[in-house]
Design an enzyme around this catalytic site. Structure first.
Site, PDB file in Angstrom:
ATOM      1  N   ARG A  45      13.267 -37.619 -55.742  1.00 21.37           N
ATOM      2  CA  ARG A  45      12.939 -36.889 -54.511  1.00 21.37           C
ATOM      3  C   ARG A  45      13.750 -35.598 -54.403  1.00 21.37           C
ATOM      4  O   ARG A  45      13.245 -34.567 -53.948  1.00 21.37           O
ATOM      5  CB  ARG A  45      13.185 -37.799 -53.311  1.00 21.37           C
ATOM      6  CG  ARG A  45      12.751 -37.192 -52.006  1.00 21.37           C
ATOM      7  CD  ARG A  45      12.652 -38.253 -50.899  1.00 21.37           C
ATOM      8  NE  ARG A  45      12.379 -37.619 -49.626  1.00 21.37           N
ATOM      9  CZ  ARG A  45      13.248 -37.527 -48.615  1.00 21.37           C
ATOM     10  NH1 ARG A  45      14.465 -38.053 -48.755  1.00 21.37           N
ATOM     11  NH2 ARG A  45      12.934 -36.915 -47.505  1.00 21.37           N
ATOM     12  N   HIS A  49      12.047 -32.026 -53.989  1.00 21.04           N
ATOM     13  CA  HIS A  49      12.292 -31.163 -52.823  1.00 21.04           C
ATOM     14  C   HIS A  49      12.982 -29.852 -53.203  1.00 21.04           C
ATOM     15  O   HIS A  49      12.803 -28.839 -52.538  1.00 21.04           O
ATOM     16  CB  HIS A  49      13.099 -31.909 -51.753  1.00 21.04           C
ATOM     17  CG  HIS A  49      12.262 -32.818 -50.922  1.00 21.04           C
ATOM     18  ND1 HIS A  49      12.578 -33.177 -49.625  1.00 21.04           N
ATOM     19  CD2 HIS A  49      11.090 -33.441 -51.188  1.00 21.04           C
ATOM     20  CE1 HIS A  49      11.644 -33.990 -49.153  1.00 21.04           C
ATOM     21  NE2 HIS A  49      10.732 -34.180 -50.092  1.00 21.04           N
ATOM     22  N   HIS A 172       5.283 -41.957 -55.409  1.00 23.37           N
ATOM     23  CA  HIS A 172       5.607 -42.931 -54.360  1.00 23.37           C
ATOM     24  C   HIS A 172       5.528 -44.375 -54.858  1.00 23.37           C
ATOM     25  O   HIS A 172       5.746 -45.308 -54.079  1.00 23.37           O
ATOM     26  CB  HIS A 172       4.718 -42.712 -53.121  1.00 23.37           C
ATOM     27  CG  HIS A 172       5.170 -41.556 -52.287  1.00 23.37           C
ATOM     28  ND1 HIS A 172       4.438 -41.034 -51.241  1.00 23.37           N
ATOM     29  CD2 HIS A 172       6.310 -40.808 -52.347  1.00 23.37           C
ATOM     30  CE1 HIS A 172       5.098 -40.019 -50.693  1.00 23.37           C
ATOM     31  NE2 HIS A 172       6.236 -39.855 -51.352  1.00 23.37           N
ATOM     32  N   TRP A 188       6.441 -48.566 -50.949  1.00 23.07           N
ATOM     33  CA  TRP A 188       5.001 -48.455 -51.214  1.00 23.07           C
ATOM     34  C   TRP A 188       4.515 -49.557 -52.141  1.00 23.07           C
ATOM     35  O   TRP A 188       3.335 -49.869 -52.160  1.00 23.07           O
ATOM     36  CB  TRP A 188       4.700 -47.099 -51.858  1.00 23.07           C
ATOM     37  CG  TRP A 188       4.857 -45.915 -50.962  1.00 23.07           C
ATOM     38  CD1 TRP A 188       3.874 -45.353 -50.174  1.00 23.07           C
ATOM     39  CD2 TRP A 188       6.024 -45.110 -50.762  1.00 23.07           C
ATOM     40  NE1 TRP A 188       4.387 -44.261 -49.504  1.00 23.07           N
ATOM     41  CE2 TRP A 188       5.701 -44.088 -49.845  1.00 23.07           C
ATOM     42  CE3 TRP A 188       7.334 -45.155 -51.270  1.00 23.07           C
ATOM     43  CZ2 TRP A 188       6.618 -43.115 -49.434  1.00 23.07           C
ATOM     44  CZ3 TRP A 188       8.256 -44.190 -50.841  1.00 23.07           C
ATOM     45  CH2 TRP A 188       7.897 -43.198 -49.949  1.00 23.07           C
TER      46      TRP A 188
END
Ligand code: DDH
Length: 291
Positions: A45, A49, A172, A188
């Site tokens: 992540r 990002h 995810h 998830w």
């Protein structure tokens, strides 16, 4: 190049493989947080990002300047929880003062994907740190409460097509939402520390309903009530064009791995300019180096 003499200019494949190995080994050694089992998802992540702020028309944003190392960018709302990932990498940065933050953050995402069972990701070195004042404006990353038009806006701004968007969101399969960071809650998939195409399979095969709770609107699987989908995930089966891609990736894991690998490489290089002769590296997994 070896030892303390390494510089960003002189570093070779083997110097970067050493950094890869240090991150990979630390992922194995530091499994202290019982909620997570692995820092890997947070590193993926962080890499995403740091890169996904790119704007193809403005030509700014992306991982090149490594500004995710600073408070300004880390304190953007979308980055809640990423201090954890940045802090995990501090000891690695200390041991390798020659590597730029943009290179370190993106490389750590590659390590996490490969070590958690995902595809090999081609990666190039050469990002250069810039001062905090060059931090990108806030608000470039996607909003989890929104649907297909927003996803196409945000990923279209980065230059991605439908198939690439759907492939990227398949990340995810890893990790979870934390109420303390995003307000959303839960994983998830049933195996959040293994990179798989389960995100797509579950999206198609499970029955999903809106969870009854005090938090923001999110979906819950009807059978076990232990999995979640964000509105922006569920959007991938609400939109006919997106759904075709979900089906393809659910049906063919090899195809997903190869499409994800290409799109993730591209993502990590958005807004980056490398020297003309910079060859992409393919790193060896820790397991493949034991003889
Ligand atoms: Fe994501 N993501 N993401 N995501 N993401 C969250 C966690 C993780 C959105 C929202 C959230 C991508 C796309 C989108 C990962 C990778 C990727 C969380 C939970 C939210 C919310 C944060 C928390 O509470 O800790 C939205 C919206 C989108 C979108 O596309 C519309 C993409 C493209 C990637 C990628 O890597 C290519 C990973 C991994 C996590 C799990 C982090 C963790 O700590 O676990």
């Amino acid at each position: 190049a070896s030892g303390s003499k390494v510089t960003a200019e002189s570093a070779t494949f083997s110097d970067y493989q050493k950094v890869y190995n240090q991150i990979a080994q630390k992922l194995v050694d530091v499994e202290t947080d019982p909620d997570e089992g692995s820092y890997g998802p947070a590193l993926v992540r962080l890499a995403w990002h740091a890169s996904g702020t790119f704007d193809k028309t403005k030509g700014d944003g992306g991982s090149y300047k490594g500004t995710m190392q600073y408070k300004t960018e880390l304190s953007h709302g979308a980055n809640n929880g990423l201090e954890r990932a940045r802090d995990f990498l501090i000891s690695i940065a200390e041991q390798n003062k020659w590597i730029s933050h943009g290179d370190l953050f993106t490389l750590s995402g590659v390590v996490a994907i490969q070590e958690l069972g995902g595809p090999t990701i081609k990666w190039r070195a050469g990002r250069v740190d810039a001062p905090e004042s060059e931090t990108v404006v806030e608000g470039r990353l996607p909003d989890a409460s929104q649907g297909p038009p927003h996803i196409r806006d945000v990923f279209g701004r980065m230059g991605f097509n439908d198939g690439e968007m759907v492939a990227l969101i398949g990340a995810h399969c890893l990790g979870r939402c934390h109420t303390k960071y995003s307000g959303y809650d839960g994983p998830w998939t049933f195996s959040p520390t293994y990179f798989t195409n389960d995100f797509y399979k579950l999206l198609l095969d499970e029955k999903w309903h809106i969870r009854q709770w005090d938090g923001p609107k999110q979906y819950q699987d009807t059978k076990t009530k232990s999995l979640m989908m964000l509105p922006a995930d569920y959007a991938l089966v609400q939109d006919k064009e997106f759904k075709k891609w979900v089906q393809k990736y659910a049906d063919d894991n090899d195809y997903f791995f190869s499409e994800f690998s290409k799109a993730f490489s591209t993502l990590l290089e958005l807004g980056c300019s490398f020297k003309a002769d910079t060859v992409p590296f393919e790193f060896k997994r820790l397991d493949d180096q034991e003889n």
